[in-house]
Design a protein around this motif. Structure first.
Motif, PDB file in Angstrom:
ATOM      1  N   THR A  73      77.869  24.293  38.971  1.00  0.00           N
ATOM      2  CA  THR A  73      78.898  23.256  39.031  1.00  0.00           C
ATOM      3  C   THR A  73      79.065  22.668  37.640  1.00  0.00           C
ATOM      4  O   THR A  73      78.081  22.273  37.016  1.00  0.00           O
ATOM      5  N   ASN A  94      78.196  23.700  48.286  1.00  0.00           N
ATOM      6  CA  ASN A  94      79.203  22.705  47.933  1.00  0.00           C
ATOM      7  C   ASN A  94      80.538  23.003  48.603  1.00  0.00           C
ATOM      8  O   ASN A  94      81.241  22.096  49.055  1.00  0.00           O
ATOM      9  N   TYR A  97      80.439  21.908  52.119  1.00  0.00           N
ATOM     10  CA  TYR A  97      80.455  20.448  52.196  1.00  0.00           C
ATOM     11  C   TYR A  97      81.863  19.901  51.971  1.00  0.00           C
ATOM     12  O   TYR A  97      82.324  19.017  52.694  1.00  0.00           O
ATOM     13  N   ILE A  98      82.554  20.451  50.968  1.00  0.00           N
ATOM     14  CA  ILE A  98      83.902  19.977  50.632  1.00  0.00           C
ATOM     15  C   ILE A  98      84.911  20.394  51.702  1.00  0.00           C
ATOM     16  O   ILE A  98      85.754  19.599  52.117  1.00  0.00           O
ATOM     17  N   CYS A 387      88.442  13.632  45.620  1.00  0.00           N
ATOM     18  CA  CYS A 387      87.364  12.859  46.229  1.00  0.00           C
ATOM     19  C   CYS A 387      87.847  11.433  46.505  1.00  0.00           C
ATOM     20  O   CYS A 387      88.263  10.724  45.595  1.00  0.00           O
ATOM     21  N   LEU A 393      77.308  15.874  46.012  1.00  0.00           N
ATOM     22  CA  LEU A 393      77.380  17.212  46.601  1.00  0.00           C
ATOM     23  C   LEU A 393      75.976  17.712  46.934  1.00  0.00           C
ATOM     24  O   LEU A 393      74.984  17.201  46.413  1.00  0.00           O
TER      25      LEU A 393
END
Length: 511
Positions: A73, A94, A97-98, A387, A393
């Protein structure tokens, strides 16, 4: 009095120390960022110089930076000068999660929506909340109907047999070099218009391409996508608005492209409505479904049509353009596909020039070969969200409110931790089990069709179209790339197009 003097004298001292304190703060932040992604961050302007230097090759550059980050990242932070901040990730945890776990905190967001609003309006791919949800529900109903699948098969069959194969035959007979990217874009455009709007532009024919502004529309669609991505890549969020206000390039060109797109789409809606009123149109296409689902303004319907044209034309054509280029250097893979196609043909004993859905379903190696090409060259290379609230994250990366958070499918394909030591190789076998049956991967590891609630509804339709084209073409022809040595350049538009097109010589296959 002594107290007043001390306070008064302290003010100018504090003012003198303030720049030094700011400098120390930014250097501290610099060390934090440099340790994670290896980029040197400068006082005040952060990592801005790196982005400016590499903005013309952002996909490849960011993939390289992300590969060096321990968490995969990377940050970008220009807020010291009032600009942008965000992160680009290639970490599957990630992505999950996103795209799913904390989906509500990562909508498209006001910035993304505003950048694309004049082009895509508030259609399904450029909206959030209730506006997105009602379009998603209406589209989902259509995509889950068996009748749609059957209609897709028959539409692709007609386009392939009546237009594509004759075009390739003429090119082979006359020794012409074809821009296969252009051919695929016209094929996909005809298909999505027939399937979604009961409109046949016939762009794959020379007569059709020159009629009703089709060529102008196709050019405007490509131009608009490139300019939209230039807006995204600018470190100054509002720079494009100033250019638009002053009517200077490239925003002057964008205004012209949008006017062409809107004019073309409005004509589709108007003529479709006229045919519907006269009882001369299908009633089960997408446009009819949206019209019947409630009261919608002409602008709303225009957004629906534009979004579906973009998705239906550009994603499949991008995927197949890179597929045929990869195949031109991988004769062993091509031979395996041809053998599988011939085996399915012999098994079914069909004499049809195209293939049925059941026949296509038996082509596991072809499915793997197309899937593998999209892994290396994803039609949508990077997907961006905003966001809404400060967050952390799964890899420990902090992202702040208002940050742009993107996941790069292009970068993910090039990580050994995800795909192994041969991640840079084009190897369809990685998708097959011991029996040669296709084995899918997690959408968070392979987010080519996105993931979570925004997972692409047209995935099956896209595979039907792509497999049908490849099977029909490779059964009869082979392509020879004549564009020189090395990989063609990338055009960073909304979809991953090939710079300069895909020049190919067509050769008739000997049996």
């Amino acid at each position: 009095m002594a107290m007043e003097l001390s306070l008064t004298s302290a003010v100018p001292i504090l003012l003198l120390l303030l720049p030094l304190l700011c400098l120390l703060f930014f250097r501290r932040e610099t060390r934090k960022q440099a340790s994670s992604d290896g980029l040197k961050a400068y006082p005040i302007i952060g990592t801005l110089p790196h982005f400016v230097k590499n903005q013309d090759r952002l996909i490849e550059w960011s993939a390289d930076v992300v590969s060096r980050c321990p968490t995969h990242t990377m940050f970008f932070n220009f807020k010291g000068i009032g600009l942008m901040a965000g992160a680009i990730t290639a970490n599957p945890a990630n992505v999950e999660y996103i795209a799913k776990t904390n989906f509500q905190n990562y909508p498209k967001g006001e910035f993304v929506v505003s950048v694309m609003a004049d082009f895509l309006g508030h259609g399904i791919f450029n909206s959030d909340g209730d506006q997105w949800l009602w379009q998603r529900k209406a589209s989902s109903y259509e995509f889950n109907k068996r009748s749609l699948r059957n209609f897709v098969v028959s539409t692709v069959r007609f386009e392939a047999v009546e237009r594509l194969l004759p075009l390739l035959s003429r090119a082979e007979l006359d020794g012409l070099t074809l821009d296969v990217q252009d051919v695929l874009e016209r094929f996909a455009f005809d298909n999505i218009c027939c399937i979604a709007f009961d409109e046949d532009p016939a762009c794959l024919t020379e007569v059709g391409l020159g009629a009703n502004g089709h060529a102008e529309f196709m050019h405007a669609l490509n131009d608009a996508q490139i300019i939209v991505m230039a807006r995204f890549m600018s470190p100054v969020k509002w720079a494009w608005r100033i250019k638009k206000l002053l009517n200077i390039e490239p925003e002057r060109r964008m205004s012209e492209a949008v006017a062409t797109i809107h004019g073309y789409v409005n004509r589709i809606i108007r003529e479709r409505s006229e045919r519907g009123e006269a009882g001369l149109a299908r009633k089960d296409d997408f446009l009819s479904r949206f019209i019947s689902s409630g009261e919608h303004s002409d602008e709303s319907l225009r957004d629906v049509v534009t979004n579906f044209i973009l998705a239906g034309r550009d994603t499949t054509s991008s995927a197949l353009t890179w597929f045929f280029w990869l195949l031109s250097n991988q004769h062993e893979v091509e031979d395996k596909i041809v053998r599988e196609v011939c085996t399915v043909r012999a098994s079914s004993r069909s004499t049809d020039a195209a293939f049925s859905f059941d026949e296509l379903r038996e082509m596991h190696y072809l499915h793997a070969a197309i899937t593998e090409s999209m892994r290396l060259y994803p039609p949508v290379a990077i997907d961006s969200r905003c966001c809404q609230h400060d967050d952390i994250l799964p890899d420990g990366t902090f992202v702040g409110k208002g940050w742009q958070v993107s996941y790069s499918a292009y970068a993910m394909a090039r990580l050994e931790e995800i795909w192994g030591n041969d991640c840079m190789e084009y190897r369809p076998e990685r998708w097959l089990d011991e029996e040669g049956v296709f084995r899918p991967e997690s959408s968070f590891k392979y987010p080519i069709f996105h993931a979570g609630p925004r997972m692409c509804l047209g995935k099956e339709m896209a595979y039907i179209q792509m497999k049908s084209i490849v099977a029909c073409v490779l059964e009869r022809f082979s392509f020879q790339f004549v564009g020189g040595e090395g990989r063609p350049g990338l055009v960073f538009s909304v979809t991953l197009r090939m710079e300069g097109g895909l020049p190919m010589q067509v050769k008739k296959r000997g049996h």
